[in-house]
Design a protein around this motif. Structure first.
Motif, PDB file in Angstrom:
ATOM      1  N   VAL A  92       0.832  -1.202   0.000  1.00 60.72           N
ATOM      2  CA  VAL A  92       0.000   0.000   0.000  1.00 60.72           C
ATOM      3  C   VAL A  92       0.869   1.255   0.000  1.00 60.72           C
ATOM      4  O   VAL A  92       0.612   2.210  -0.743  1.00 60.72           O
ATOM      5  CB  VAL A  92      -0.936   0.006   1.229  1.00 60.72           C
ATOM      6  CG1 VAL A  92      -1.736   1.287   1.268  1.00 60.72           C
ATOM      7  CG2 VAL A  92      -1.875  -1.184   1.181  1.00 60.72           C
ATOM      8  N   VAL A  93       1.911   1.250   0.833  1.00 62.32           N
ATOM      9  CA  VAL A  93       2.815   2.408   0.897  1.00 62.32           C
ATOM     10  C   VAL A  93       3.465   2.634  -0.462  1.00 62.32           C
ATOM     11  O   VAL A  93       3.574   3.780  -0.937  1.00 62.32           O
ATOM     12  CB  VAL A  93       3.890   2.184   1.973  1.00 62.32           C
ATOM     13  CG1 VAL A  93       4.837   3.375   2.046  1.00 62.32           C
ATOM     14  CG2 VAL A  93       3.246   1.948   3.336  1.00 62.32           C
ATOM     15  N   ALA A  94       3.897   1.545  -1.104  1.00 67.44           N
ATOM     16  CA  ALA A  94       4.552   1.662  -2.413  1.00 67.44           C
ATOM     17  C   ALA A  94       3.616   2.252  -3.455  1.00 67.44           C
ATOM     18  O   ALA A  94       4.011   3.116  -4.255  1.00 67.44           O
ATOM     19  CB  ALA A  94       5.057   0.294  -2.868  1.00 67.44           C
ATOM     20  N   ILE A  95       2.366   1.797  -3.458  1.00 64.29           N
ATOM     21  CA  ILE A  95       1.406   2.286  -4.454  1.00 64.29           C
ATOM     22  C   ILE A  95       1.089   3.761  -4.230  1.00 64.29           C
ATOM     23  O   ILE A  95       1.040   4.555  -5.177  1.00 64.29           O
ATOM     24  CB  ILE A  95       0.117   1.438  -4.417  1.00 64.29           C
ATOM     25  CG1 ILE A  95       0.418   0.000  -4.870  1.00 64.29           C
ATOM     26  CG2 ILE A  95      -0.963   2.054  -5.287  1.00 64.29           C
ATOM     27  CD1 ILE A  95       1.026  -0.106  -6.256  1.00 64.29           C
ATOM     28  N   VAL A  96       0.883   4.144  -2.975  1.00 64.75           N
ATOM     29  CA  VAL A  96       0.575   5.549  -2.677  1.00 64.75           C
ATOM     30  C   VAL A  96       1.749   6.440  -3.083  1.00 64.75           C
ATOM     31  O   VAL A  96       1.561   7.503  -3.690  1.00 64.75           O
ATOM     32  CB  VAL A  96       0.247   5.715  -1.182  1.00 64.75           C
ATOM     33  CG1 VAL A  96       0.163   7.201  -0.820  1.00 64.75           C
ATOM     34  CG2 VAL A  96      -1.071   5.020  -0.853  1.00 64.75           C
ATOM     35  N   LEU A  97       2.976   6.007  -2.768  1.00 60.61           N
ATOM     36  CA  LEU A  97       4.157   6.785  -3.152  1.00 60.61           C
ATOM     37  C   LEU A  97       4.304   6.850  -4.671  1.00 60.61           C
ATOM     38  O   LEU A  97       4.668   7.894  -5.233  1.00 60.61           O
ATOM     39  CB  LEU A  97       5.418   6.176  -2.534  1.00 60.61           C
ATOM     40  CG  LEU A  97       5.639   6.427  -1.044  1.00 60.61           C
ATOM     41  CD1 LEU A  97       6.870   5.672  -0.564  1.00 60.61           C
ATOM     42  CD2 LEU A  97       5.786   7.913  -0.763  1.00 60.61           C
ATOM     43  N   LEU A  98       4.023   5.735  -5.347  1.00 58.56           N
ATOM     44  CA  LEU A  98       4.118   5.701  -6.802  1.00 58.56           C
ATOM     45  C   LEU A  98       3.190   6.726  -7.428  1.00 58.56           C
ATOM     46  O   LEU A  98       3.576   7.488  -8.331  1.00 58.56           O
ATOM     47  CB  LEU A  98       3.783   4.293  -7.314  1.00 58.56           C
ATOM     48  CG  LEU A  98       3.714   4.121  -8.835  1.00 58.56           C
ATOM     49  CD1 LEU A  98       5.086   4.334  -9.468  1.00 58.56           C
ATOM     50  CD2 LEU A  98       3.163   2.739  -9.191  1.00 58.56           C
ATOM     51  N   VAL A  99       1.957   6.757  -6.956  1.00 64.23           N
ATOM     52  CA  VAL A  99       0.969   7.670  -7.530  1.00 64.23           C
ATOM     53  C   VAL A  99       1.345   9.122  -7.257  1.00 64.23           C
ATOM     54  O   VAL A  99       1.311   9.974  -8.153  1.00 64.23           O
ATOM     55  CB  VAL A  99      -0.436   7.357  -6.984  1.00 64.23           C
ATOM     56  CG1 VAL A  99      -1.451   8.384  -7.481  1.00 64.23           C
ATOM     57  CG2 VAL A  99      -0.868   5.955  -7.408  1.00 64.23           C
ATOM     58  N   SER A 107      -6.660  11.679  -4.127  1.00 62.13           N
ATOM     59  CA  SER A 107      -7.839  10.824  -4.266  1.00 62.13           C
ATOM     60  C   SER A 107      -7.520   9.571  -5.071  1.00 62.13           C
ATOM     61  O   SER A 107      -7.970   8.469  -4.738  1.00 62.13           O
ATOM     62  CB  SER A 107      -8.980  11.593  -4.934  1.00 62.13           C
ATOM     63  OG  SER A 107      -8.572  12.086  -6.207  1.00 62.13           O
ATOM     64  N   LEU A 108      -6.733   9.720  -6.138  1.00 68.62           N
ATOM     65  CA  LEU A 108      -6.347   8.558  -6.941  1.00 68.62           C
ATOM     66  C   LEU A 108      -5.448   7.634  -6.133  1.00 68.62           C
ATOM     67  O   LEU A 108      -5.596   6.400  -6.198  1.00 68.62           O
ATOM     68  CB  LEU A 108      -5.635   9.005  -8.220  1.00 68.62           C
ATOM     69  CG  LEU A 108      -5.132   7.876  -9.135  1.00 68.62           C
ATOM     70  CD1 LEU A 108      -6.296   7.005  -9.604  1.00 68.62           C
ATOM     71  CD2 LEU A 108      -4.384   8.446 -10.344  1.00 68.62           C
ATOM     72  N   ALA A 109      -4.516   8.214  -5.363  1.00 67.21           N
ATOM     73  CA  ALA A 109      -3.632   7.392  -4.529  1.00 67.21           C
ATOM     74  C   ALA A 109      -4.444   6.597  -3.510  1.00 67.21           C
ATOM     75  O   ALA A 109      -4.208   5.402  -3.296  1.00 67.21           O
ATOM     76  CB  ALA A 109      -2.615   8.284  -3.823  1.00 67.21           C
ATOM     77  N   GLY A 110      -5.426   7.269  -2.897  1.00 65.54           N
ATOM     78  CA  GLY A 110      -6.271   6.570  -1.923  1.00 65.54           C
ATOM     79  C   GLY A 110      -7.112   5.485  -2.559  1.00 65.54           C
ATOM     80  O   GLY A 110      -7.286   4.405  -1.991  1.00 65.54           O
ATOM     81  N   LEU A 111      -7.624   5.770  -3.759  1.00 61.54           N
ATOM     82  CA  LEU A 111      -8.465   4.791  -4.451  1.00 61.54           C
ATOM     83  C   LEU A 111      -7.663   3.548  -4.833  1.00 61.54           C
ATOM     84  O   LEU A 111      -8.113   2.413  -4.610  1.00 61.54           O
ATOM     85  CB  LEU A 111      -9.076   5.427  -5.689  1.00 61.54           C
ATOM     86  CG  LEU A 111     -10.004   4.537  -6.528  1.00 61.54           C
ATOM     87  CD1 LEU A 111     -11.193   4.093  -5.694  1.00 61.54           C
ATOM     88  CD2 LEU A 111     -10.465   5.271  -7.776  1.00 61.54           C
ATOM     89  N   LEU A 112      -6.469   3.747  -5.381  1.00 58.54           N
ATOM     90  CA  LEU A 112      -5.649   2.600  -5.770  1.00 58.54           C
ATOM     91  C   LEU A 112      -5.147   1.863  -4.531  1.00 58.54           C
ATOM     92  O   LEU A 112      -4.992   0.635  -4.554  1.00 58.54           O
ATOM     93  CB  LEU A 112      -4.474   3.060  -6.637  1.00 58.54           C
ATOM     94  CG  LEU A 112      -4.846   3.573  -8.032  1.00 58.54           C
ATOM     95  CD1 LEU A 112      -3.603   3.973  -8.813  1.00 58.54           C
ATOM     96  CD2 LEU A 112      -5.636   2.530  -8.815  1.00 58.54           C
ATOM     97  N   GLY A 113      -4.884   2.604  -3.455  1.00 53.22           N
ATOM     98  CA  GLY A 113      -4.503   1.945  -2.209  1.00 53.22           C
ATOM     99  C   GLY A 113      -5.629   1.063  -1.686  1.00 53.22           C
ATOM    100  O   GLY A 113      -5.402  -0.053  -1.205  1.00 53.22           O
ATOM    101  N   ALA A 114      -6.865   1.560  -1.798  1.00 53.17           N
ATOM    102  CA  ALA A 114      -8.025   0.783  -1.366  1.00 53.17           C
ATOM    103  C   ALA A 114      -8.212  -0.457  -2.234  1.00 53.17           C
ATOM    104  O   ALA A 114      -8.704  -1.490  -1.764  1.00 53.17           O
ATOM    105  CB  ALA A 114      -9.285   1.641  -1.408  1.00 53.17           C
TER     106      ALA A 114
END
Length: 408
Positions: A39-46, A54-61
């Protein structure tokens, strides 16, 4: 087929003892590091690629929410002639889907990235509770060995929750979040290889797959069975309450008049406390009924939350976060013992995954709720957590009293 079973039994004999446990520890640590850091990696990537919050949160979810679906595929473990294959396949699928999601981001529609992350998330419970369901076949039959091994299992969860985000942070600062996520994918793939080298455990259904309960039958069983029901709701409420600690740490820095970066020291102390507690379980395995242990240790968790709430200085706050981590590790070990000893043999895999999935969901809900409640006062989520756990302990006591046979 006979040759496969014979070779599996041979592998089992060769993998028992410390050799099998060592493979389990490494496999579980790798899998949970991948799951804990994704999750941390995806949020940082976005965010580093210019995406909005909002996109970072959505992809994290997308990678966390599908954990709830894990129990509906868990029956495959109990049905399989070799449950290791199901877990190894989940690790490989998790690895491929995560890597593909990272590569697709920015090169394909975000919907595709979200779909790939959802596939990874659906495999997540098999990397946590699914692997834990293999432990009874490795640890030995006596209770002392089982509970000592559960201490190691708690440690792998602590490692995953601490090392995973740390690896992501380090690799992201050195190279990029995308590379960090790919490292996690490699870790999950390595876990698959090790899972297939764990001791073989013959299926409990003995060839009668109709005797294996389905997903809804398993949750109905957990609702009816007193010890399993208490295992579920106490695990959920403690996870919900403890999830407030990282959020509280951030707000405590303002209250104590210290730099905001000090919150990292508190959360690190909590992680170190978890590892310290797991070492304690290894050295001195828990004794007694898991049902009673959960209640007693849940009260210790309440004490840990209260100590955090009244901490007057940074040094004391760090110490109380450490203590909270220790008692949480002991409580977690008690819940693992409860799942092992109370789950029906033919549905053990599903019980492990149901509890794991609900725990992860409760932790996510607890984090979100704490974020809202700390807007009013940082003590509110801690007080709510203590109240919920206290009610759970009181309910467990009442239930056990009602379950005792009356003396004529």
């Amino acid at each position: 087929m006979e040759r496969e079973v014979a070779s599996a039994h041979t592998a089992s004999r060769d993998s028992t003892g410390w050799s099998g446990l060592a493979r389990y520890i490494i496999a579980a640590a790798l899998a949970r590091t991948a799951d804990g850091g994704a999750v941390v990696a995806i949020v940082l990537l976005v965010t580093t690629e210019g995406g909005g919050g909002s996109l970072a949160g959505l992809l994290g979810a997308c990678i966390t929410a599908p954990h709830l679906l894990g129990p509906f595929v868990a029956r495959r473990i109990d049905l399989a002639d070799d449950g290791r294959r199901i877990i190894a396949f989940a690790c490989v699928l998790y690895s491929i889907a995560l890597a593909a999601a990272v590569i697709s981001y920015g090169q394909a529609p975000a919907v595709l990235t979200g779909l790939l992350l959802s596939i990874s998330g659906g495999c997540g419970p098999l990397l946590t509770g699914g692997i834990s369901s293999r432990l009874p076949a490795i640890a030995g039959r006596d209770q002392h060995s089982q509970r000592r091994a559960q201490g190691w299992d708690v440690a792998t969860y602590g490692i995953g929750g601490t090392v995973g985000p740390s690896v992501v942070a380090a690799v992201s600062s050195w190279a990029s979040p995308g590379l960090a996520a790919l490292c996690l994918a490699v870790a999950a793939f390595g876990a698959a290889w090790l899972v297939m080298r764990l001791p073989y455990s013959a299926p409990e259904h003995g060839g009668d797959i109709r005797s294996v309960p389905g997903a809804w039958s398993t949750i109905a069983l957990m609702a009816k069975d007193g010890p399993l029901r208490r295992t579920l709701y106490m695990t959920v409420l403690v996870a919900f309450s403890m999830a407030a600690l990282p959020i509280t740490a951030v707000h405590m820095t303002a209250l104590l008049g210290i730099p905001a970066a000090s919150a990292a020291a508190m959360t690190a102390a909590y992680g170190i406390g978890n590892l310290t507690g797991s070492v304690g379980v290894m050295l001195q395995p828990l004794r007694g009924s898991p049902d009673h242990l959960m209640s007693g240790l849940a009260l210790c968790v309440v004490g840990g939350l209260f100590a955090v709430m009244i901490s007057p200085t940074l040094s004391i706050a760090i110490a109380t976060y450490w203590v909270a981590g220790i008692v949480n590790a002991f409580f977690f070990a008690a819940t693992l013992a409860a799942r092992t000893e109370y789950a029906p043999a033919k549905g053990r895999g599903q019980v492990f995954l149901w509890v794991a999935a609900m725990k992860i969901t409760a932790g996510s809900a607890g984090t979100a709720a704490a974020g809202v409640m700390t807007g009013w006062d940082l003590r509110i989520p801690l007080v709510v957590g203590m109240g919920l756990i206290g009610c759970a302990v009181a309910l467990s006591f009442i239930e056990r009293c009602m379950e005792r046979p009356r003396v004529a």
